[in-house]
Design an enzyme around this catalytic site. Structure first.
Site, PDB file in Angstrom:
ATOM      1  N   ARG A  46      -6.834  10.013  -0.232  1.00  0.00           N
ATOM      2  CA  ARG A  46      -6.624  10.274  -1.727  1.00  0.00           C
ATOM      3  C   ARG A  46      -8.001  10.429  -2.385  1.00  0.00           C
ATOM      4  O   ARG A  46      -8.121  11.193  -3.317  1.00  0.00           O
ATOM      5  CB  ARG A  46      -5.601   9.416  -2.268  1.00  0.00           C
ATOM      6  CG  ARG A  46      -4.096   9.631  -2.142  1.00  0.00           C
ATOM      7  CD  ARG A  46      -3.294   8.761  -2.642  1.00  0.00           C
ATOM      8  NE  ARG A  46      -3.512   7.406  -1.788  1.00  0.00           N
ATOM      9  CZ  ARG A  46      -3.278   6.354  -2.439  1.00  0.00           C
ATOM     10  NH1 ARG A  46      -3.316   6.340  -4.064  1.00  0.00           N
ATOM     11  NH2 ARG A  46      -3.258   5.176  -1.747  1.00  0.00           N
ATOM     12  N   HIS A  61       0.880  -1.091   0.067  1.00  0.00           N
ATOM     13  CA  HIS A  61      -0.071  -0.049  -0.188  1.00  0.00           C
ATOM     14  C   HIS A  61       1.052   1.206  -0.060  1.00  0.00           C
ATOM     15  O   HIS A  61       1.798   1.255   0.673  1.00  0.00           O
ATOM     16  CB  HIS A  61      -0.967  -0.074   1.334  1.00  0.00           C
ATOM     17  CG  HIS A  61      -2.155   0.914   1.054  1.00  0.00           C
ATOM     18  ND1 HIS A  61      -1.951   2.217   1.167  1.00  0.00           N
ATOM     19  CD2 HIS A  61      -3.330   0.697   1.069  1.00  0.00           C
ATOM     20  CE1 HIS A  61      -3.070   2.741   1.121  1.00  0.00           C
ATOM     21  NE2 HIS A  61      -4.139   1.875   1.168  1.00  0.00           N
TER      22      HIS A  61
END
Length: 390
Positions: A269, A249
């Protein structure tokens, strides 16, 4: 010598995360007696780390979405190395699994029209992630636990014994899959608290033990993720495939050292967070692969317009697939443009208000405030790649 504890079931499920519990439900509803083995406490699974949401092309936010677009996104994001049939089945069946979870009690966030809300995520062309704030995985596990208990209650009403059809063995580690005449016949393990050994007889064994994340120094995984299932399968004679495909990740915490690797959900995000290096440069525009250039903006102006007009602008490169973003961050740090503690900066405070951040990303706000002394409604987070899934 103490007597060996023995149990006999039709199906033995090793692992009590989302996959293991769903397998147990299917087996029990088919009339089979099921044992669920949980290495840790029941409900403490890495499924909880699926914080941002679960992908399903329901088209609740953008009606242009479909299983075919989801399939294409999956294949392209996997560099066309993904097993196409598995990717197809996933894309086709994901909406049914989300609706199924809802009928079992999952409380997903809603749109203004009352539909299940969906948010943007890396590698997905349309808003596709059904979510519960930034605690989606926790809700999935809660729902699956509730379903297991409901099945036990049903058995209790019918037989007088709630554990007659499905039983959870918590804090028990399996060390061997047993075979007889070349066929699986059960498993062998021990109680973690006492070391007492346990034998399970079962003609069918499901291995759903999660990944190998804890073999890496920096990981979002808890102590349980040590690849037990891979070892069990290999020792029993199974073939392991695609072992090189570990998912890193792109955004885990990097400071303080005690929390390094703890997940920073992709929904930060998805909600508008941008990545910058120590020079203040929004660097992801430099790392857009050729295959994605038709879908991702190559300048800040277009990337910013996308948040208000997604039909006529390309996506921000912060929403590229995870491997692309993780490699880009790693390159920036190794090139000397990283943060003080070896990461980069992720800032959502300039995009959405403090009120919305606390509503949509409550866990992230609390996590950074309590563990790092950072208020993400006012300042940037320091993030870096962390081993996440396999």
């Amino acid at each position: 010598m103490t007597d060996l504890e023995r149990h006999s079931y039709d199906v033995l499920v090793i692992g009590a995360g989302g996959a293991g519990l769903r397998a147990a439900v299917e087996a029990r509803e088919s009339g089979l007696r099921v044992a669920i083995i949980c290495k840790s406490l029941f409900g403490k699974a890495h499924t909880v780390m699926a914080e941002g949401g679960a992908a399903a092309s329901m088209g609740n936010v953008n009606e242009k979405d479909s299983w075919m677009v989801h399939f294409r996104d999956t294949m392209r994001g996997g560099k066309f190395l993904s097993h196409f049939r598995m990717a197809e089945l996933h894309a086709k069946e994901a909406p049914d699994r989300i609706w199924e979870l809802e009928t079992w009690g999952a409380l997903f966030d809603r749109t203004k029209e009352g539909k299940i809300s969906q948010r943007n995520f890396g590698g997905h062309e349309y808003p596709r992630l059904a979510h519960v704030g930034d605690r989606t995985g926790l809700e999935l596990i809660r729902t699956m636990q509730q379903k297991i208990v409901a099945l036990q209650q049903k058995d209790g009403r019918e037989t007088g014994d709630m554990e007659s059809g499905i039983k959870v063995f918590a804090e028990l580690t399996i060390t061997d899959i047993l075979k007889e005449n070349g066929k699986v016949s059960g498993a062998y393990g021990y109680w973690r608290e006492t070391g007492a050994e346990v034998l399970f007889e079962a003609p069918a064994v499901v291995i759903a033990t999660g990944g190998v994340g804890k073999t890496f120094k920096i990981t979002s995984n808890s102590w349980e993720g040590t690849g037990d299932g891979h070892a069990l399968a290999l020792k029993a004679g199974a073939n392991l495939v695609d072992m090189e495909f570990l998912q890193f990740h792109p955004t885990g915490m990097v400071w303080p050292p005690s929390v390094r690797g703890i997940l920073v959900t992709e929904s930060v995000r998805g909600e508008g967070g941008v990545l910058t290096n120590s020079l203040g440069e929004r660097f992801m525009f430099k790392y857009i692969p050729e295959v994605f250039k038709d879908k991702y903006a190559d300048n800040e102006a277009e990337a910013d317009r996308w948040y208000v007009d997604q039909d006529n602008n390309r996506r921000p490169p912060e929403l590229l697939p995870r491997d692309e973003v993780a490699r880009a961050i790693n390159t920036e740090v190794k090139s000397g443009r990283g943060s003080e503690h070896g990461g980069v900066f992720l800032d959502v405070s300039k995009r959405i208000s403090a009120e919305i951040i606390k509503k949509r990303l409550p866990s992230m706000w609390h996590q950074f405030y309590e563990l790092a002394g950072v208020d993400i409604t006012k300042e940037a987070m320091e993030v870096g790649p962390t081993c996440h899934y396999v």
